[in-house]
Design a protein around this motif. Structure first.
Motif, PDB file in Angstrom:
ATOM      1  N   LEU A 113      -1.344 -19.168  -1.025  1.00 44.92           N
ATOM      2  CA  LEU A 113      -1.058 -17.735  -0.891  1.00 44.92           C
ATOM      3  C   LEU A 113      -1.959 -16.927  -1.806  1.00 44.92           C
ATOM      4  N   LYS A 114      -2.572 -15.894  -1.233  1.00 48.49           N
ATOM      5  CA  LYS A 114      -3.336 -14.921  -2.006  1.00 48.49           C
ATOM      6  C   LYS A 114      -2.796 -13.538  -1.683  1.00 48.49           C
ATOM      7  N   ALA A 115      -2.815 -12.665  -2.685  1.00 45.69           N
ATOM      8  CA  ALA A 115      -2.244 -11.334  -2.496  1.00 45.69           C
ATOM      9  C   ALA A 115      -3.123 -10.286  -3.153  1.00 45.69           C
ATOM     10  N   ASP A 192      -7.900  -9.717  -5.396  1.00 44.33           N
ATOM     11  CA  ASP A 192      -6.598 -10.386  -5.416  1.00 44.33           C
ATOM     12  C   ASP A 192      -5.977 -10.347  -6.808  1.00 44.33           C
ATOM     13  N   SER A 195      -3.181 -15.904  -6.734  1.00 41.52           N
ATOM     14  CA  SER A 195      -3.707 -17.043  -5.989  1.00 41.52           C
ATOM     15  C   SER A 195      -2.900 -18.259  -6.429  1.00 41.52           C
ATOM     16  N   GLU A 212       8.182 -15.999   3.054  1.00 45.30           N
ATOM     17  CA  GLU A 212       6.887 -15.322   2.877  1.00 45.30           C
ATOM     18  C   GLU A 212       6.778 -14.114   3.798  1.00 45.30           C
ATOM     19  N   ARG A 213       7.211 -14.254   5.035  1.00 44.94           N
ATOM     20  CA  ARG A 213       7.181 -13.117   5.962  1.00 44.94           C
ATOM     21  C   ARG A 213       8.095 -11.996   5.474  1.00 44.94           C
ATOM     22  N   ALA A 216       6.262 -10.090   2.774  1.00 44.92           N
ATOM     23  CA  ALA A 216       5.224  -9.233   3.344  1.00 44.92           C
ATOM     24  C   ALA A 216       5.827  -7.973   3.952  1.00 44.92           C
ATOM     25  N   ASP A 224      -1.672  -6.885   0.942  1.00 44.80           N
ATOM     26  CA  ASP A 224      -2.303  -7.859   1.835  1.00 44.80           C
ATOM     27  C   ASP A 224      -1.948  -9.255   1.348  1.00 44.80           C
ATOM     28  N   LEU A 225      -0.954  -9.872   1.997  1.00 44.24           N
ATOM     29  CA  LEU A 225      -0.573 -11.249   1.679  1.00 44.24           C
ATOM     30  C   LEU A 225      -1.214 -12.166   2.707  1.00 44.24           C
ATOM     31  N   ARG A 226      -1.989 -13.151   2.235  1.00 37.44           N
ATOM     32  CA  ARG A 226      -2.704 -14.065   3.124  1.00 37.44           C
ATOM     33  C   ARG A 226      -2.261 -15.490   2.815  1.00 37.44           C
ATOM     34  N   GLN A 228      -2.405 -19.475   3.872  1.00 37.73           N
ATOM     35  CA  GLN A 228      -3.114 -20.538   4.586  1.00 37.73           C
ATOM     36  C   GLN A 228      -2.275 -21.807   4.561  1.00 37.73           C
TER      37      GLN A 228
END
Length: 237
Positions: A113-115, A192, A195, A212-213, A216, A224-226, A228
């Motif tokens: 997770l990166k934000a 960011d 991380s 996580e959703r 967000a 911006d939460l990404r 992977q």
């Protein structure tokens, strides 16, 4: 010839290698080196190996292919040994360590997770919530000619940004760690402020993704939460 090492798996892992190829141009064939209850998935090491997109993708494809059939200890891209005997020696010397990590990672995958936060939105938030920052900003906007004011405001805003983002990062991790077996923080880069990688048990995967959703949605469009994943557990090897 040098040997390229992709990963370590248990000897009883299916190790289906016919449908996947290794790094290099043309791609090299994969094979295994076995010692006791462990196997290393390897190939001949191509000459002049570089982290090109093609080879990075091939390395990742091997990990994901093996991961589909069981637990994997993925090596980082570019891990080379002198020959098969050197690989066997490492498997012998570190047999207990490898076996312990395989047990620890069983049934799990990594989620990274990166934000980041919109800078202008964060600045507006600080000016709205900090009386001191708002006062300095008002003085500057009024036309007061003092070079100390912009410097003071800049230092104050920088402190506020660091404190607020550190607090928010900790809150995000606190929520998600409830659904993870382990976590590993990394240095955030660029825009960011967070991380972090989580080791998530497959049985808890749906709850982790739902959490996580929810984060967000709660944070809104200024963030911006990404996420992977699922990924091979590079961060936990």
């Amino acid at each position: 010839m040098a040997v390229y090492v992709y990963s370590v798996v248990a000897a009883d892992h299916p190790q289906r290698l016919d449908d996947v190829h290794g790094v290099g141009d043309p791609p090299v064939a994969l094979r295994t080196v076995r010692v006791g209850k462990l196997s290393a998935v390897v190939s001949d090491g191509p000459e002049d190996l570089r982290p090109k997109r093609r080879d990075l993708a091939a390395h990742q494809a091997v990990q994901e292919h093996l991961m589909a059939d069981g637990t994997v200890l993925p090596m980082q891209f570019g891990f080379l040994a002198a020959d098969d005997d050197a690989v066997r020696q490492v498997l012998e010397d570190r047999a207990d360590d490898f076996a312990e990590r395989l047990r620890a990672l069983e049934g799990c995958a990594e989620y990274r997770l990166k934000a980041a936060q919109d800078e202008e939105a964060l600045l507006r938030q600080i000016l709205r919530e900090s009386d001191e920052a708002r006062g300095l900003n008002d003085e500057i906007r009024s036309g007061r000619n003092s070079p100390e004011l912009p410097l003071a405001l800049g230092e104050l805003v920088a402190q506020e940004v660091q404190a607020r983002q550190a607090r928010l990062a900790a809150e995000l991790v606190d929520v998600l760690r409830e659904h993870a077996r382990d976590e590993r923080a990394a240095q955030a880069t660029g825009e960011d402020f967070l991380s972090v990688s989580f080791l998530v048990d497959r049985d808890h995967e749906a709850r982790f993704l739902s959490a996580e959703r929810g984060l967000a949605d709660e944070l809104g469009e200024d963030f911006d939460l990404r996420l992977q994943g699922p990924l091979p557990a590079y961060s936990f090897v």
